[in-house]
Design a protein around this motif. Structure first.
Motif, PDB file in Angstrom:
ATOM      1  N   GLU A 174     -10.037  -4.644 -15.446  1.00  0.00           N
ATOM      2  CA  GLU A 174     -10.207  -3.215 -15.208  1.00  0.00           C
ATOM      3  C   GLU A 174     -11.128  -3.036 -14.015  1.00  0.00           C
ATOM      4  OE1 GLU A 174     -10.521  -0.330 -18.385  1.00  0.00           O
ATOM      5  OE2 GLU A 174     -10.323  -1.967 -19.821  1.00  0.00           O
ATOM      6  N   GLY A 175     -10.824  -2.064 -13.193  1.00  0.00           N
ATOM      7  CA  GLY A 175     -11.672  -1.792 -12.042  1.00  0.00           C
ATOM      8  C   GLY A 175     -10.920  -1.918 -10.732  1.00  0.00           C
ATOM      9  N   GLU A 176     -11.657  -1.735  -9.666  1.00  0.00           N
ATOM     10  CA  GLU A 176     -11.070  -1.670  -8.338  1.00  0.00           C
ATOM     11  C   GLU A 176     -10.554  -3.016  -7.827  1.00  0.00           C
ATOM     12  OE1 GLU A 176     -13.696   0.285  -5.625  1.00  0.00           O
ATOM     13  OE2 GLU A 176     -14.134   1.869  -7.061  1.00  0.00           O
ATOM     14  N   LYS A 177     -11.129  -4.111  -8.276  1.00  0.00           N
ATOM     15  CA  LYS A 177     -10.730  -5.421  -7.763  1.00  0.00           C
ATOM     16  C   LYS A 177      -9.407  -5.918  -8.338  1.00  0.00           C
ATOM     17  CE  LYS A 177     -15.290  -7.141  -6.607  1.00  0.00           C
ATOM     18  NZ  LYS A 177     -16.202  -8.265  -6.720  1.00  0.00           N
ATOM     19  N   CYS A 178      -8.920  -5.287  -9.372  1.00  0.00           N
ATOM     20  CA  CYS A 178      -7.701  -5.759 -10.037  1.00  0.00           C
ATOM     21  C   CYS A 178      -6.488  -5.759  -9.119  1.00  0.00           C
ATOM     22  CB  CYS A 178      -7.423  -4.928 -11.282  1.00  0.00           C
ATOM     23  SG  CYS A 178      -8.709  -5.081 -12.524  1.00  0.00           S
ATOM     24  N   GLU A 179      -6.363  -4.737  -8.303  1.00  0.00           N
ATOM     25  CA  GLU A 179      -5.210  -4.667  -7.415  1.00  0.00           C
ATOM     26  C   GLU A 179      -5.211  -5.845  -6.439  1.00  0.00           C
ATOM     27  OE1 GLU A 179      -3.040  -1.784  -4.162  1.00  0.00           O
ATOM     28  OE2 GLU A 179      -5.055  -1.257  -4.852  1.00  0.00           O
ATOM     29  N   GLN A 180      -6.360  -6.146  -5.861  1.00  0.00           N
ATOM     30  CA  GLN A 180      -6.453  -7.275  -4.933  1.00  0.00           C
ATOM     31  C   GLN A 180      -6.173  -8.591  -5.650  1.00  0.00           C
ATOM     32  OE1 GLN A 180      -6.803  -7.170  -1.572  1.00  0.00           O
ATOM     33  NE2 GLN A 180      -6.572  -4.976  -1.877  1.00  0.00           N
ATOM     34  N   LYS A 181      -6.683  -8.733  -6.863  1.00  0.00           N
ATOM     35  CA  LYS A 181      -6.413  -9.938  -7.651  1.00  0.00           C
ATOM     36  C   LYS A 181      -4.915 -10.075  -7.910  1.00  0.00           C
ATOM     37  CE  LYS A 181     -10.817 -10.273 -10.073  1.00  0.00           C
ATOM     38  NZ  LYS A 181     -11.451 -10.488 -11.374  1.00  0.00           N
ATOM     39  N   TYR A 211       5.808  -5.992  -6.212  1.00  0.00           N
ATOM     40  CA  TYR A 211       4.669  -5.105  -6.474  1.00  0.00           C
ATOM     41  C   TYR A 211       4.485  -5.027  -7.972  1.00  0.00           C
ATOM     42  CZ  TYR A 211       1.884  -0.822  -6.759  1.00  0.00           C
ATOM     43  OH  TYR A 211       0.894   0.097  -7.043  1.00  0.00           O
ATOM     44  N   LEU A 212       3.235  -5.142  -8.412  1.00  0.00           N
ATOM     45  CA  LEU A 212       2.950  -5.066  -9.842  1.00  0.00           C
ATOM     46  C   LEU A 212       1.626  -4.357 -10.055  1.00  0.00           C
ATOM     47  CD1 LEU A 212       3.770  -5.829 -12.724  1.00  0.00           C
ATOM     48  CD2 LEU A 212       2.680  -8.044 -12.359  1.00  0.00           C
ATOM     49  N   GLU A 268       1.313   6.133  -7.547  1.00  0.00           N
ATOM     50  CA  GLU A 268      -0.049   6.508  -7.927  1.00  0.00           C
ATOM     51  C   GLU A 268      -0.122   7.157  -9.304  1.00  0.00           C
ATOM     52  OE1 GLU A 268      -3.755   9.079  -6.060  1.00  0.00           O
ATOM     53  OE2 GLU A 268      -1.797   9.163  -5.107  1.00  0.00           O
ATOM     54  N   GLU A 269       0.875   7.928  -9.675  1.00  0.00           N
ATOM     55  CA  GLU A 269       0.862   8.668 -10.937  1.00  0.00           C
ATOM     56  C   GLU A 269       1.188   7.809 -12.159  1.00  0.00           C
ATOM     57  OE1 GLU A 269      -0.068  11.914 -11.073  1.00  0.00           O
ATOM     58  OE2 GLU A 269      -0.419  11.734  -8.918  1.00  0.00           O
ATOM     59  N   TYR A 270       1.694   6.615 -11.944  1.00  0.00           N
ATOM     60  CA  TYR A 270       2.100   5.745 -13.049  1.00  0.00           C
ATOM     61  C   TYR A 270       1.007   4.740 -13.382  1.00  0.00           C
ATOM     62  CZ  TYR A 270       6.764   7.581 -12.240  1.00  0.00           C
ATOM     63  OH  TYR A 270       7.845   8.410 -12.098  1.00  0.00           O
ATOM     64  N   TYR A 282       0.818  -1.213   0.000  1.00  0.00           N
ATOM     65  CA  TYR A 282       0.000   0.000   0.000  1.00  0.00           C
ATOM     66  C   TYR A 282       0.855   1.268   0.000  1.00  0.00           C
ATOM     67  CZ  TYR A 282      -3.574  -3.425   0.658  1.00  0.00           C
ATOM     68  OH  TYR A 282      -4.384  -4.521   0.462  1.00  0.00           O
ATOM     69  N   ASP A 283       2.022   1.213   0.602  1.00  0.00           N
ATOM     70  CA  ASP A 283       2.948   2.353   0.511  1.00  0.00           C
ATOM     71  C   ASP A 283       3.430   2.513  -0.929  1.00  0.00           C
ATOM     72  OD1 ASP A 283       2.715   2.949   3.203  1.00  0.00           O
ATOM     73  OD2 ASP A 283       4.541   1.870   3.769  1.00  0.00           O
ATOM     74  N   LEU A 284       3.749   1.389  -1.577  1.00  0.00           N
ATOM     75  CA  LEU A 284       4.165   1.455  -2.980  1.00  0.00           C
ATOM     76  C   LEU A 284       3.028   1.954  -3.861  1.00  0.00           C
ATOM     77  CD1 LEU A 284       6.332  -1.769  -3.213  1.00  0.00           C
ATOM     78  CD2 LEU A 284       7.128   0.604  -3.316  1.00  0.00           C
TER      79      LEU A 284
END
Length: 144
Positions: A114-121, A67-68, A21-23, A14-16
């Motif tokens: 695409e969407g909010e769940k992608c990061e968790q996946k 992190y990806l 955030e801008e990338y 979450y820090d990463l």
């Protein structure tokens, strides 16, 4: 600018996330001691160019993906050709395979997201092992 992170202990996911955030597309690779060795970033959103943040699997013998973030995809590495071939038979799944001559070196398994769940996946896929036994777990994550 991001070079201050190289050689430092890897902060939390979450820090990463806040730092990058801008990338649109980012990969952070760490060594066996969880120190950041490589950071790759890209702001291009087409399929082949955002995947430029993914390293050739030969690097992943000594490094791991920590992190990806890919804007339109979820990806995870594999050294198991059977695993890769299993997933690419499904719609939305694709792979990048790397070879030295005829010898398979490893690859990346990628699917549209695409969407909010992608990061968790993405986080969940990277935590799984690289065996055929992980197929059910990878599919469960994909279907969430």
């Amino acid at each position: 600018m991001l070079s201050f992170l190289i050689g430092s202990p890897a902060p939390s996911w979450y820090d990463l996330k806040d730092i990058f955030e801008e990338y649109s597309n980012v990969a952070v690779y760490v060594d066996k001691d969880n120190k950041i060795e490589i950071i790759k970033v890209s702001d291009v959103n087409d399929f082949f160019l955002p995947t430029s943040v993914l390293l050739d699997p030969s690097y992943l013998n000594k490094l791991k993906v920590y992190y990806l973030k890919l804007k339109k995809y979820v990806a995870f590495p594999s050294f198991n050709l059977e695993l890769i071939r299993y997933f690419v038979q499904f719609e939305k799944w694709r792979a990048m395979e790397y070879y030295c001559g005829d010898t398979f070196k490893g690859g990346w398994i990628i699917y549209d997201c695409e969407g909010e769940k992608c990061e968790q996946k993405q986080m969940k896929h990277l935590r799984l092992d690289d065996s055929l036994d992980s197929i059910k777990e990878h599919m469960k994550i994909f279907e969430e």
